[in-house]
Design a protein around this motif. Structure first.
Motif, PDB file in Angstrom:
ATOM      1  N   ASP A  81       1.990   4.372  16.834  1.00 51.29           N
ATOM      2  CA  ASP A  81       3.041   3.025  17.435  1.00 51.29           C
ATOM      3  C   ASP A  81       2.480   1.678  17.081  1.00 51.29           C
ATOM      4  O   ASP A  81       2.967   0.512  17.639  1.00 51.29           O
ATOM      5  CB  ASP A  81       3.509   3.527  18.815  1.00 51.29           C
ATOM      6  N   GLU A  82       1.435   1.642  16.603  1.00 56.47           N
ATOM      7  CA  GLU A  82       0.798   0.443  15.979  1.00 56.47           C
ATOM      8  C   GLU A  82       1.592  -0.469  15.236  1.00 56.47           C
ATOM      9  O   GLU A  82       2.115   0.137  14.081  1.00 56.47           O
ATOM     10  CB  GLU A  82      -0.610   0.562  15.709  1.00 56.47           C
ATOM     11  N   THR A  83       1.966  -1.533  15.485  1.00 57.83           N
ATOM     12  CA  THR A  83       2.773  -2.396  14.587  1.00 57.83           C
ATOM     13  C   THR A  83       2.233  -2.544  13.279  1.00 57.83           C
ATOM     14  O   THR A  83       2.997  -2.571  12.430  1.00 57.83           O
ATOM     15  CB  THR A  83       3.176  -3.786  15.383  1.00 57.83           C
ATOM     16  N   VAL A  84       0.907  -2.889  13.263  1.00 61.22           N
ATOM     17  CA  VAL A  84       0.600  -3.198  11.917  1.00 61.22           C
ATOM     18  C   VAL A  84       0.368  -1.753  11.100  1.00 61.22           C
ATOM     19  O   VAL A  84       0.495  -2.040   9.728  1.00 61.22           O
ATOM     20  CB  VAL A  84      -0.982  -3.821  11.927  1.00 61.22           C
ATOM     21  N   PHE A  85      -0.135  -0.876  11.523  1.00 58.93           N
ATOM     22  CA  PHE A  85       0.012   0.321  11.062  1.00 58.93           C
ATOM     23  C   PHE A  85       1.482   0.752  10.232  1.00 58.93           C
ATOM     24  O   PHE A  85       1.501   1.372   9.175  1.00 58.93           O
ATOM     25  CB  PHE A  85      -0.427   1.480  11.927  1.00 58.93           C
ATOM     26  N   GLU A 135       3.299   2.965   6.706  1.00 59.27           N
ATOM     27  CA  GLU A 135       4.191   3.910   6.612  1.00 59.27           C
ATOM     28  C   GLU A 135       5.239   3.713   5.393  1.00 59.27           C
ATOM     29  O   GLU A 135       5.817   4.567   4.699  1.00 59.27           O
ATOM     30  CB  GLU A 135       5.505   3.654   7.824  1.00 59.27           C
ATOM     31  N   PRO A 136       5.405   2.559   4.896  1.00 55.39           N
ATOM     32  CA  PRO A 136       6.364   2.083   3.689  1.00 55.39           C
ATOM     33  C   PRO A 136       5.898   2.858   2.333  1.00 55.39           C
ATOM     34  O   PRO A 136       6.866   3.137   1.506  1.00 55.39           O
ATOM     35  CB  PRO A 136       6.540   0.486   3.733  1.00 55.39           C
ATOM     36  N   SER A 193      -1.607   6.259   0.632  1.00 55.17           N
ATOM     37  CA  SER A 193      -0.337   5.470   0.934  1.00 55.17           C
ATOM     38  C   SER A 193      -0.045   4.307  -0.204  1.00 55.17           C
ATOM     39  O   SER A 193      -1.204   3.469   0.041  1.00 55.17           O
ATOM     40  CB  SER A 193      -0.084   4.749   2.337  1.00 55.17           C
ATOM     41  N   LEU A 194       0.750   4.305  -1.142  1.00 52.21           N
ATOM     42  CA  LEU A 194       0.366   3.297  -1.841  1.00 52.21           C
ATOM     43  C   LEU A 194       1.871   2.328  -2.224  1.00 52.21           C
ATOM     44  O   LEU A 194       3.142   2.943  -2.232  1.00 52.21           O
ATOM     45  CB  LEU A 194       0.406   3.936  -3.560  1.00 52.21           C
ATOM     46  N   ASN A 195       1.889   1.242  -2.021  1.00 45.55           N
ATOM     47  CA  ASN A 195       3.108   0.345  -2.013  1.00 45.55           C
ATOM     48  C   ASN A 195       3.005  -0.675  -3.105  1.00 45.55           C
ATOM     49  O   ASN A 195       2.388  -1.646  -3.424  1.00 45.55           O
ATOM     50  CB  ASN A 195       3.115  -0.370  -0.793  1.00 45.55           C
TER      51      ASN A 195
END
Length: 277
Positions: A108-112, A117-118, A140-142
């Protein structure tokens, strides 16, 4: 020799390690060549530790619901205490209750949520580093925003570790070789997708309650450490490749699990010559 195609299914296989170097394999060779070679050939395998299982448990949760459920199904009773009259199915072992607390500390951490997540999860990247084939798998690759994230579980984010290389105490990033991992991943992403990406690490501790931190690599000292890590690869890789191909004999460290297992007593040593580590 048939061309080897690296896939999700064979990524962690001994055959893949014979075709591609990786950060974990390189670090294994730097620690003990004999153990790393035996592992690479599939002749010996370390037992999975509880610490590694906890890390994989947390990783699988943030990969996908399907990956987490598969991990739980595959591990089965290994995650649970032994059944008894009061609890015929047992209950989740304390280490994995801690893992759930670590998940809750991050999810639930905003920065995480904004950074981790994306991204596309578990992305395989490959490339050539100093003349040899390497592989990596990105948590996780954006590519749209040109960054990637790696998730690390640690006992204590702020614990100090002695560095014999720099003759000083350093943090877990330096101690665990994560500067090398980030530098290699930057290069492999560039070769695979043609773009430069910024690295982030999200660390979560096994303390009660868990500590957590978002970490970037934008400091001046960070750049020096990553350059040093790539130089270490350049200076040692040719020798390691000759060991892997059988052109040179592997060196034994004589104190790791593999060396203890395969050790043969030859002649007695002097009591005063016993090595200490």
């Amino acid at each position: 020799m048939n061309k080897f195609e690296l896939t999700e299914e064979n990524y962690y296989s001994s055959e893949a390690s014979q075709h591609y170097m990786s950060v974990s394999l390189f670090k294994d060779f730097m620690q003990c060549e004999a153990a790393a070679l035996a592992t690479m050939k599939g002749e010996w395998q370390r037992e999975e530790t509880t610490a590694l299982s906890v890390g994989n448990y947390v990783h699988s949760y943030f990969e996908s619901k399907e990956a987490h459920q598969k991990f739980i199904a595959d591990k089965g009773s290994a995650l649970m205490t032994k059944p008894n009259k009061k609890e015929p199915y047992g209950h989740l072992k304390s280490d994995f209750k801690t893992a759930d607390a670590m998940i809750n500390a991050l999810k639930d951490e905003t920065v995480f949520k904004a950074l981790y997540e994306p991204g596309q999860k578990e992305v395989i990247v490959t490339g050539d580093i100093y003349g040899y084939k390497w592989k990596g798998k990105i948590d996780s690759l954006n590519l749209d925003q040109l960054y990637f994230c790696d998730l690390k579980t640690v006992d204590d984010i702020h614990k100090k570790h002695w560095s014999s290389t720099y003759n000083k105490y350093d943090n877990f990033i330096a101690d665990r070789g994560y500067y090398m991992q980030m530098a290699v991943y930057i290069e492999l992403i560039k070769q695979t997708f043609g773009v430069g990406c910024q690295p982030f690490i999200f660390a979560v501790s096994k303390q009660t309650p868990p500590d957590k931190e978002a970490i970037d690599f934008n400091g001046d000292q960070d750049a020096i450490y990553m350059e040093d890590a790539m130089r270490m690869i350049e200076e040692n890789q040719e020798h390691i490749q000759r060991v892997m191909s059988g052109e040179e004999e592997p060196t034994r460290c004589e104190h790791c699990e593999y060396c203890r297992l395969t050790k043969k007593i030859e002649l007695p040593i002097h009591a005063s010559d016993i090595e200490i580590y």
